[in-house]
Design a protein around this motif. Structure first.
Motif, PDB file in Angstrom:
ATOM      1  N   GLY A  66       0.853  -1.180   0.000  1.00  0.00           N
ATOM      2  CA  GLY A  66       0.000   0.000   0.000  1.00  0.00           C
ATOM      3  C   GLY A  66       0.887   1.227   0.000  1.00  0.00           C
ATOM      4  N   ARG A  67       0.373   2.337  -0.474  1.00  0.00           N
ATOM      5  CA  ARG A  67       1.155   3.571  -0.499  1.00  0.00           C
ATOM      6  C   ARG A  67       0.309   4.739  -0.026  1.00  0.00           C
ATOM      7  NH1 ARG A  67       4.116   4.900  -4.693  1.00  0.00           N
ATOM      8  NH2 ARG A  67       3.833   3.150  -6.116  1.00  0.00           N
ATOM      9  N   VAL A  68       0.988   5.737   0.542  1.00  0.00           N
ATOM     10  CA  VAL A  68       0.361   7.012   0.866  1.00  0.00           C
ATOM     11  C   VAL A  68       1.425   8.085   0.694  1.00  0.00           C
ATOM     12  CG1 VAL A  68       0.859   6.754   3.344  1.00  0.00           C
ATOM     13  CG2 VAL A  68      -0.949   8.336   2.588  1.00  0.00           C
ATOM     14  N   GLY A  69       1.047   9.203   0.073  1.00  0.00           N
ATOM     15  CA  GLY A  69       2.060  10.213  -0.198  1.00  0.00           C
ATOM     16  C   GLY A  69       1.494  11.529  -0.679  1.00  0.00           C
ATOM     17  N   TYR A  70       2.387  12.400  -1.044  1.00  0.00           N
ATOM     18  CA  TYR A  70       2.075  13.752  -1.530  1.00  0.00           C
ATOM     19  C   TYR A  70       2.161  13.780  -3.053  1.00  0.00           C
ATOM     20  CZ  TYR A  70       3.282  18.516  -2.971  1.00  0.00           C
ATOM     21  OH  TYR A  70       3.339  19.710  -3.625  1.00  0.00           O
ATOM     22  N   GLN A  71       1.171  14.405  -3.696  1.00  0.00           N
ATOM     23  CA  GLN A  71       1.144  14.493  -5.156  1.00  0.00           C
ATOM     24  C   GLN A  71       0.876  15.936  -5.591  1.00  0.00           C
ATOM     25  OE1 GLN A  71       1.913  11.690  -6.544  1.00  0.00           O
ATOM     26  NE2 GLN A  71       1.603  11.990  -8.736  1.00  0.00           N
ATOM     27  N   HIS A  72       1.615  16.376  -6.588  1.00  0.00           N
ATOM     28  CA  HIS A  72       1.437  17.717  -7.164  1.00  0.00           C
ATOM     29  C   HIS A  72       1.083  17.547  -8.636  1.00  0.00           C
ATOM     30  CE1 HIS A  72       2.232  22.003  -7.956  1.00  0.00           C
ATOM     31  NE2 HIS A  72       2.790  21.572  -9.081  1.00  0.00           N
ATOM     32  N   THR A  73       0.057  18.248  -9.101  1.00  0.00           N
ATOM     33  CA  THR A  73      -0.343  18.114 -10.503  1.00  0.00           C
ATOM     34  C   THR A  73      -0.669  19.475 -11.106  1.00  0.00           C
ATOM     35  OG1 THR A  73      -1.800  16.871 -12.004  1.00  0.00           O
ATOM     36  CG2 THR A  73      -2.825  17.837 -10.076  1.00  0.00           C
ATOM     37  N   SER A  74      -0.516  19.564 -12.412  1.00  0.00           N
ATOM     38  CA  SER A  74      -0.824  20.788 -13.159  1.00  0.00           C
ATOM     39  C   SER A  74      -1.916  20.481 -14.189  1.00  0.00           C
ATOM     40  CB  SER A  74       0.430  21.311 -13.868  1.00  0.00           C
ATOM     41  OG  SER A  74       0.129  22.457 -14.641  1.00  0.00           O
ATOM     42  N   ILE A  75      -2.915  21.352 -14.259  1.00  0.00           N
ATOM     43  CA  ILE A  75      -4.056  21.155 -15.146  1.00  0.00           C
ATOM     44  C   ILE A  75      -4.217  22.386 -16.034  1.00  0.00           C
ATOM     45  CG2 ILE A  75      -6.528  20.678 -15.265  1.00  0.00           C
ATOM     46  CD1 ILE A  75      -6.317  19.754 -12.338  1.00  0.00           C
ATOM     47  N   ASP A  76      -4.348  22.167 -17.331  1.00  0.00           N
ATOM     48  CA  ASP A  76      -4.681  23.245 -18.260  1.00  0.00           C
ATOM     49  C   ASP A  76      -6.197  23.309 -18.405  1.00  0.00           C
ATOM     50  OD1 ASP A  76      -1.999  23.803 -18.709  1.00  0.00           O
ATOM     51  OD2 ASP A  76      -1.859  22.407 -20.385  1.00  0.00           O
ATOM     52  N   THR A  77      -6.767  24.485 -18.244  1.00  0.00           N
ATOM     53  CA  THR A  77      -8.217  24.642 -18.326  1.00  0.00           C
ATOM     54  C   THR A  77      -8.578  25.837 -19.205  1.00  0.00           C
ATOM     55  OG1 THR A  77      -8.320  26.044 -16.353  1.00  0.00           O
ATOM     56  CG2 THR A  77      -8.555  23.679 -16.024  1.00  0.00           C
ATOM     57  N   THR A  78      -9.723  25.740 -19.844  1.00  0.00           N
ATOM     58  CA  THR A  78     -10.306  26.849 -20.595  1.00  0.00           C
ATOM     59  C   THR A  78     -11.761  26.951 -20.183  1.00  0.00           C
ATOM     60  OG1 THR A  78      -8.835  26.411 -22.467  1.00  0.00           O
ATOM     61  CG2 THR A  78     -10.756  27.819 -22.873  1.00  0.00           C
ATOM     62  N   ASN A  79     -12.144  28.110 -19.609  1.00  0.00           N
ATOM     63  CA  ASN A  79     -13.494  28.276 -19.079  1.00  0.00           C
ATOM     64  C   ASN A  79     -14.127  29.552 -19.622  1.00  0.00           C
ATOM     65  OD1 ASN A  79     -13.372  25.986 -17.226  1.00  0.00           O
ATOM     66  ND2 ASN A  79     -11.902  27.226 -16.091  1.00  0.00           N
ATOM     67  N   ALA A  80     -15.423  29.466 -19.849  1.00  0.00           N
ATOM     68  CA  ALA A  80     -16.190  30.637 -20.273  1.00  0.00           C
ATOM     69  C   ALA A  80     -17.553  30.571 -19.587  1.00  0.00           C
ATOM     70  CB  ALA A  80     -16.358  30.660 -21.787  1.00  0.00           C
ATOM     71  N   LEU A  81     -17.812  31.493 -18.662  1.00  0.00           N
ATOM     72  CA  LEU A  81     -19.102  31.551 -18.002  1.00  0.00           C
ATOM     73  C   LEU A  81     -20.053  32.431 -18.797  1.00  0.00           C
ATOM     74  CD1 LEU A  81     -18.003  31.878 -14.265  1.00  0.00           C
ATOM     75  CD2 LEU A  81     -18.499  29.818 -15.598  1.00  0.00           C
ATOM     76  N   THR A  82     -21.339  32.206 -18.593  1.00  0.00           N
ATOM     77  CA  THR A  82     -22.360  32.959 -19.336  1.00  0.00           C
ATOM     78  C   THR A  82     -22.152  34.462 -19.147  1.00  0.00           C
ATOM     79  OG1 THR A  82     -23.927  31.159 -19.018  1.00  0.00           O
ATOM     80  CG2 THR A  82     -24.831  33.328 -19.594  1.00  0.00           C
ATOM     81  N   GLY A  83     -22.053  35.175 -20.242  1.00  0.00           N
ATOM     82  CA  GLY A  83     -21.876  36.614 -20.187  1.00  0.00           C
ATOM     83  C   GLY A  83     -20.430  37.055 -20.131  1.00  0.00           C
ATOM     84  N   GLY A  84     -19.486  36.119 -20.152  1.00  0.00           N
ATOM     85  CA  GLY A  84     -18.075  36.475 -20.072  1.00  0.00           C
ATOM     86  C   GLY A  84     -17.262  35.840 -21.178  1.00  0.00           C
ATOM     87  N   ALA A  85     -16.059  36.357 -21.370  1.00  0.00           N
ATOM     88  CA  ALA A  85     -15.176  35.840 -22.403  1.00  0.00           C
ATOM     89  C   ALA A  85     -14.473  34.578 -21.920  1.00  0.00           C
ATOM     90  CB  ALA A  85     -14.143  36.900 -22.780  1.00  0.00           C
ATOM     91  N   SER A  86     -14.011  33.784 -22.875  1.00  0.00           N
ATOM     92  CA  SER A  86     -13.281  32.558 -22.566  1.00  0.00           C
ATOM     93  C   SER A  86     -11.908  32.902 -21.983  1.00  0.00           C
ATOM     94  CB  SER A  86     -13.117  31.715 -23.830  1.00  0.00           C
ATOM     95  OG  SER A  86     -12.339  30.577 -23.571  1.00  0.00           O
ATOM     96  N   ARG A  87     -11.508  32.116 -20.977  1.00  0.00           N
ATOM     97  CA  ARG A  87     -10.211  32.351 -20.349  1.00  0.00           C
ATOM     98  C   ARG A  87      -9.471  31.035 -20.205  1.00  0.00           C
ATOM     99  NH1 ARG A  87      -9.052  35.035 -14.365  1.00  0.00           N
ATOM    100  NH2 ARG A  87      -6.772  34.894 -14.469  1.00  0.00           N
TER     101      ARG A  87
END
Length: 214
Positions: free
Chosen positions: A130-151
């Motif tokens: 079994g294992r337990v530990g610390y993990q770091h991750t990077s995620i690329d996202t593109t979001n656009a909420l209603t009434g706003g521009a995509s970011r």
């Protein structure tokens, strides 16, 4: 952060134990390096808020992953194995989805982590762990909420990884591995044009690998 600190201290303690003179020996003792590949289910668990309205788009981003690992372990007593391991992984998953409050793209990029492993040598050629530990991750996202521009932006997350698996010794140096891991990540909140987006990701993955002991 307190639970991450606890994980790091626990990993350090296991490494210290593994470095002491062994009371038992097994095929799995010593240092090793290897590579793995598998399949990943990443769920961002996002919550969008626009003009007082809320939605919880929750779609999994699935894809293959691959990476490298290296570590050290020792059988310390009555076939009990302790050790520590570091890893780096890359992802292929990429998914875009939407609802009444916006559109969302989630693309895991890479992750790296360290973990403590505790196992039992069931047979001379089979180690369950079994294992337990610390993990770091990077995620690329593109979001656009209603009434706003995509970011578009990249967001980093820290989390705690839990896993179970088995190592099988093919010979004195070569071994194979299969495991399942789950990571519970921290959350983030972004103010976007038109509203706010909260992300609380978690991740499940199944991996197989091959390694060499030295």
């Amino acid at each position: 952060m307190s639970r991450l600190r606890t994980i790091v201290l626990a990993a350090s303690a296991l490494v210290a134990v593994a470095a002491t003179p062994a009371l038992a020996q097994s095929t799995f003792d010593g240092g090793y390096v290897g590579a793995n590949a598998g399949y990943d289910w990443f769920n961002a668990h996002q919550r969008a808020t626009v003009g007082g309205q809320q939605s919880t788009p929750s779609h999994e981003t699935q894809g293959f992953n691959g990476g490298l690992f290296a570590g050290y372990g020792q059988t310390v007593y009555d076939n009990i194995y302790v050790g520590a391991e570091g890893e780096a992984n890359f992802y292929t998953g990429d998914r875009t989805y939407g609802d009444a409050l916006g559109s969302y793209r989630v693309q895991p990029n890479y992750s790296a982590g360290v973990s403590a492993r505790l196992g039992y040598v069931v047979q001379p050629d089979l180690l369950l762990f079994g294992r337990v530990g610390y993990q770091h991750t990077s995620i690329d996202t593109t979001n656009a909420l209603t009434g706003g521009a995509s970011r578009q932006y990249a967001q980093d997350y820290d989390g705690v990884k839990y896993g179970v698996g088995a190592d099988y010794a093919i010979d004195e140096h070569l071994f194979t591995r299969i495991e399942y891991d789950y990571t519970d990540y921290s959350h983030s909140t972004r103010d976007l044009a038109g509203g706010q987006l909260r992300t609380t990701p978690d991740e499940s993955q199944v991996r197989v690998g091959v390694g060499i002991r030295f």
